[in-house]
Design a protein around this motif. Structure first.
Motif, PDB file in Angstrom:
ATOM      1  N   VAL A 162       0.836  -1.210   0.000  1.00 58.93           N
ATOM      2  CA  VAL A 162       0.000   0.000   0.000  1.00 58.93           C
ATOM      3  C   VAL A 162       0.864   1.250   0.000  1.00 58.93           C
ATOM      4  N   ARG A 163       1.820   1.325   0.913  1.00 56.35           N
ATOM      5  CA  ARG A 163       2.650   2.525   1.023  1.00 56.35           C
ATOM      6  C   ARG A 163       3.488   2.750  -0.241  1.00 56.35           C
ATOM      7  N   ASP A 164       4.116   1.662  -0.727  1.00 52.84           N
ATOM      8  CA  ASP A 164       4.958   1.800  -1.910  1.00 52.84           C
ATOM      9  C   ASP A 164       4.133   2.145  -3.143  1.00 52.84           C
ATOM     10  N   GLY A 165       2.943   1.570  -3.239  1.00 51.50           N
ATOM     11  CA  GLY A 165       2.070   1.894  -4.367  1.00 51.50           C
ATOM     12  C   GLY A 165       1.664   3.350  -4.364  1.00 51.50           C
ATOM     13  N   ALA A 166       1.343   3.859  -3.181  1.00 51.74           N
ATOM     14  CA  ALA A 166       0.985   5.270  -3.064  1.00 51.74           C
ATOM     15  C   ALA A 166       2.158   6.163  -3.454  1.00 51.74           C
ATOM     16  N   ASP A 167       3.359   5.801  -3.008  1.00 45.92           N
ATOM     17  CA  ASP A 167       4.545   6.595  -3.326  1.00 45.92           C
ATOM     18  C   ASP A 167       4.830   6.613  -4.828  1.00 45.92           C
ATOM     19  N   ARG A 168       4.407   5.580  -5.529  1.00 44.54           N
ATOM     20  CA  ARG A 168       4.661   5.512  -6.967  1.00 44.54           C
ATOM     21  C   ARG A 168       3.530   6.108  -7.806  1.00 44.54           C
ATOM     22  N   GLY A 169       2.556   6.689  -7.140  1.00 42.70           N
ATOM     23  CA  GLY A 169       1.546   7.441  -7.864  1.00 42.70           C
ATOM     24  C   GLY A 169       0.263   6.719  -8.185  1.00 42.70           C
ATOM     25  N   TYR A 170       0.035   5.544  -7.581  1.00 43.84           N
ATOM     26  CA  TYR A 170      -1.222   4.830  -7.798  1.00 43.84           C
ATOM     27  C   TYR A 170      -2.254   5.261  -6.767  1.00 43.84           C
ATOM     28  N   LEU A 171      -3.503   5.226  -7.149  1.00 43.29           N
ATOM     29  CA  LEU A 171      -4.594   5.422  -6.203  1.00 43.29           C
ATOM     30  C   LEU A 171      -4.912   4.054  -5.626  1.00 43.29           C
ATOM     31  N   VAL A 172      -4.491   3.823  -4.393  1.00 40.30           N
ATOM     32  CA  VAL A 172      -4.552   2.492  -3.792  1.00 40.30           C
ATOM     33  C   VAL A 172      -5.809   2.341  -2.948  1.00 40.30           C
ATOM     34  N   THR A 173      -6.463   1.200  -3.112  1.00 40.84           N
ATOM     35  CA  THR A 173      -7.573   0.794  -2.255  1.00 40.84           C
ATOM     36  C   THR A 173      -7.152  -0.458  -1.504  1.00 40.84           C
ATOM     37  N   CYS A 174      -7.321  -0.477  -0.192  1.00 45.91           N
ATOM     38  CA  CYS A 174      -7.080  -1.692   0.591  1.00 45.91           C
ATOM     39  C   CYS A 174      -8.423  -2.255   1.020  1.00 45.91           C
ATOM     40  N   VAL A 175      -8.670  -3.511   0.682  1.00 42.74           N
ATOM     41  CA  VAL A 175      -9.924  -4.166   1.051  1.00 42.74           C
ATOM     42  C   VAL A 175      -9.722  -4.785   2.430  1.00 42.74           C
ATOM     43  N   SER A 176     -10.227  -4.108   3.445  1.00 35.51           N
ATOM     44  CA  SER A 176      -9.886  -4.447   4.828  1.00 35.51           C
ATOM     45  C   SER A 176     -10.298  -5.857   5.236  1.00 35.51           C
ATOM     46  N   ASP A 177     -11.498  -6.286   4.840  1.00 38.54           N
ATOM     47  CA  ASP A 177     -11.968  -7.608   5.264  1.00 38.54           C
ATOM     48  C   ASP A 177     -11.546  -8.712   4.296  1.00 38.54           C
ATOM     49  N   ALA A 178     -10.629  -8.397   3.393  1.00 40.15           N
ATOM     50  CA  ALA A 178     -10.022  -9.407   2.530  1.00 40.15           C
ATOM     51  C   ALA A 178      -8.521  -9.492   2.816  1.00 40.15           C
ATOM     52  N   CYS A 179      -8.136  -8.984   3.983  1.00 38.06           N
ATOM     53  CA  CYS A 179      -6.761  -9.073   4.471  1.00 38.06           C
ATOM     54  C   CYS A 179      -6.764  -9.812   5.805  1.00 38.06           C
ATOM     55  N   ALA A 180      -5.584 -10.208   6.255  1.00 36.91           N
ATOM     56  CA  ALA A 180      -5.498 -10.909   7.543  1.00 36.91           C
ATOM     57  C   ALA A 180      -4.123 -10.741   8.153  1.00 36.91           C
ATOM     58  N   ALA A 181      -4.084 -10.797   9.482  1.00 41.29           N
ATOM     59  CA  ALA A 181      -2.853 -10.774  10.268  1.00 41.29           C
ATOM     60  C   ALA A 181      -2.994 -11.821  11.369  1.00 41.29           C
ATOM     61  N   PRO A 182      -1.919 -12.126  12.108  1.00 41.38           N
ATOM     62  CA  PRO A 182      -2.005 -13.167  13.145  1.00 41.38           C
ATOM     63  C   PRO A 182      -2.941 -12.842  14.299  1.00 41.38           C
ATOM     64  N   SER A 183      -3.356 -11.577  14.432  1.00 40.68           N
ATOM     65  CA  SER A 183      -4.310 -11.219  15.471  1.00 40.68           C
ATOM     66  C   SER A 183      -5.162 -10.059  14.984  1.00 40.68           C
ATOM     67  N   GLN A 184      -6.336  -9.904  15.579  1.00 41.12           N
ATOM     68  CA  GLN A 184      -7.203  -8.788  15.223  1.00 41.12           C
ATOM     69  C   GLN A 184      -6.531  -7.457  15.552  1.00 41.12           C
TER      70      GLN A 184
END
Length: 217
Positions: A162-184
């Motif tokens: 996300v961060r690198d995409g934004a820095d390179r000039g893309y309009l980034v969307t992160c789909v929050s409930d289609a991502c995961a981490a080891p804890s909430q």
């Protein structure tokens, strides 16, 4: 005096022919209990396995279906060395250590998330896909402006994408409930931390956006 072109909004409507969906590191080794030797103690009821099984993967299946039907470009990235012994890996991956050789079938996406047709699959040996692949070159060749990101881990590889995409000039969307981490807590903390670099949306909203693109002439 020439009028300045107004800046876009991060949540501006997706553009047909200029929108891509990127799935980050959705690999069997991270998704199926017992495959990752570093986490042999994690049973099927561990948070990360329940979350990906019950929420993340089903939502990504919905995103993939809508994207493909709308003609949205779909790309996949996986952690995978180019060599069997991993000598091409980044220093960070050697120190961690993380090594998934090309011959390891468990390093590929599960069947329901696997690339279809000529969808692009990029192996990487860094947290940030822009750092160890030609993704930026490919997206520019494809004419992409809106980059929709989902995957795992929210607070590691998704964060850097996300961060690198934004820095390179893309309009980034992160789909929050289609991502995961080891804890909430880690998941929520990451979204809060990098939310300023992207538009954070949910699966239903993004699917609606994709479907709207499909209805355009």
């Amino acid at each position: 005096m020439t009028a300045k072109t107004p800046l876009p909004r991060r949540d501006e409507p997706f553009q047909k022919g200029a929108t891509a969906l990127l799935l980050v590191d959705m690999q069997r080794i991270w998704l199926e209990p017992g495959l990752d030797p570093d986490y042999a103690d994690r049973g099927p009821d561990h948070y990360i396995y329940r979350q990906t099984r019950e929420v993340t993967i089903p939502n990504q299946v919905r995103l993939l279906k809508a994207a493909r039907e709308a003609g949205v470009e779909v790309l996949h990235t996986i952690i995978q060395s180019l060599t069997e012994d991993g000598r091409d890996r980044s220093l960070d991956h050697k120190l961690t250590p993380i090594h998934i050789p090309p011959s390891m079938r468990e390093g590929l996406p599960p069947e329901e998330l696997a690339p279809v047709g000529d969808e692009i699959l990029l192996p990487k040996t860094s947290s940030g896909v822009f750092n160890s692949t030609n993704l930026d070159y490919l997206l520019k060749n494809l004419g992409i402006r809106n980059l929709v990101v989902c995957g795992m881990l929210t607070d590691q590889c998704v964060d850097m994408t996300v961060r690198d995409g934004a820095d390179r000039g893309y309009l980034v969307t992160c789909v929050s409930d289609a991502c995961a981490a080891p804890s909430q807590e880690r998941h929520d903390g990451a979204l809060k931390a990098f939310g300023g670099y992207c538009w954070v949306a949910d699966t239903a909203t993004v699917v609606g956006r994709f479907e709207a693109l499909g209805r355009e002439a």
